[in-house]
Enzyme design. Sequence first.
Site, PDB file in Angstrom:
ATOM      1  N   CYS A 148       0.836  -1.205   0.000  1.00 19.28           N
ATOM      2  CA  CYS A 148       0.000   0.000   0.000  1.00 19.28           C
ATOM      3  C   CYS A 148       0.876   1.262   0.000  1.00 19.28           C
ATOM      4  O   CYS A 148       1.611   1.509   0.964  1.00 19.28           O
ATOM      5  CB  CYS A 148      -0.927  -0.066   1.221  1.00 19.28           C
ATOM      6  SG  CYS A 148      -1.515   1.505   1.826  1.00 19.28           S
ATOM      7  N   CYS A 168       0.470   3.834   2.785  1.00 18.86           N
ATOM      8  CA  CYS A 168       0.968   3.271   4.051  1.00 18.86           C
ATOM      9  C   CYS A 168       2.478   3.469   4.137  1.00 18.86           C
ATOM     10  O   CYS A 168       3.008   3.798   5.191  1.00 18.86           O
ATOM     11  CB  CYS A 168       0.684   1.765   4.135  1.00 18.86           C
ATOM     12  SG  CYS A 168      -1.043   1.340   4.053  1.00 18.86           S
TER      13      CYS A 168
END
Lengths: 97, 294
Positions: A29, A32
Site C-alpha cells: 500500500c 501506508c
Amino acid sequence: MSKKIDKKEFDEVIKSEKVVLVDFYADWCGPCRMLGPIMDEISKEHDVYKINVDEEEELAASFGIMSIPCVVFFKEGKEVNRFVGLRSKTEILDMLK
Amino acid sequence: MYDIIIIGAGPSGMTAALYALRANKKVLVLEALTYGGQIINTLRIDNYPAAPHISGVDFATNLYNQIMEMGCEFKFEKVVNIKDHTVITNENKYDGRAIIIATGATNKKLGLPLEDKFIGRGISYCATCDGNFYKGKVVAVNGGGNTAIEDAIYLSNICSKVYLIHRRDEFRASEVTVDELKNKENVEFILNSQITSLVGNDKLEKIIINNDRELVIDGLFVAIGQVPETNNFTNGLNLDESGYIVSDDMKTDIPGLYVCGDVRSKSLRQLTTAISDGAIAATCAINDINNKII
C-alpha cells in the site's frame, strides 16, 4: 520507530492508560509506506505500534478496517479515535491534544 | 528571499525543483502532506518511458532523494495564500522572486451526507488499495471514465458481484476496457443513474439510486473524476470552467507566477506530462530571473 506487533501483543499494549496509536498497514500500500516515516516521528513522543493487515486479517476485520492506512487510537483497551488515509505530522499531533 | 518557491511536491513540483537546483537557484519546496502526490497510489507504473514496472512510492522517493542531495530546502507546511511575491503558510511567510504552483488535483467526492463518515467504512476512492478488504463481497463502482472501468474490472476478479453505476449510457473510458468489463459475468451495469443517498449506521450498508432503487452493498468505490487543489490562492488567476489554472507555456497571467502538473488546465494528466510541465515551468522561471524580467 513504531513497533510491529502481532495479535497477542496488541491485546496487551492497548490496555495502556496513555493513548496508544495502532497503524494498520500493508507492504503493497503506497500511502501506508508514506505514512510509515510520519508515524516513526510521532513515536518519539507517543506509543505507536503497527499491524500488518495481511498477517493479521482477522484482527483487522474485527476492527472494521476497510481502507488502509488506518490508524486507531486506543486508551484503556477502548477505541477513542481513528483516521483513514495519509495525514501530516501536525494533523496527527493535533488529534492527540 | 528565495529565487524559486514551489508549492506542492508531486512529480511535477519536484521536477521543477530539480531543474531550478541545477541552475544554481535557491529553491524552497512547500508540501502540506508528504512528497509524491497522487503517484504514490499507483502500485506499478507501466507508461513511464524506460522505467517499466517501478512503483509510485519508489519513483517519488527516488526523485525526493535526488533533489535533497542537491541541497533543496523542503518544508512540510500548508500554503494558505499568495500575496505578490510572498507565500503565506500556516506557520510562516516566505518571499520568492518566482513562485510555481504545483498543487495537483484530488479525487472528486460525491457530495452526499454521511460520505466523510463512511470513508474507510465502506467508501473508498482507491480500488487497488482497498479491494482486498472486499474479497467475496458485493461492491459498487461509481463513474464512467477509465479509472472507474479499470477499478470495476479489478474488483470483478476479487468480489462476488460488482455494480457499475454511471450517470450516462456512454463512457469516457476506452472501448477496449468497457468491452472487457461487459464480458465479466459478475458485473451489472446501472446506467443513466446517480447515487442520491448513502445509508448505514457504523458503516455503509445501502445506497439509493435515483431516489428510487435501493442497493445493498458492502463497499462503494467512487471514481467520478478529480478537482484541482487550488485552495484559496487563485485570486486574479485565469481559471477554466472546471477550475484548473490557465497558462501560456506554464506562465500564468501574473508575472513571476507559474503553474505545472495536474492543477494546470490541459488535455492529458499523466506522469509524463507532469514531469514535462515541471521542467518547462522551472526553465521559464529561471530565464525570467536571469533576464531580470522578475
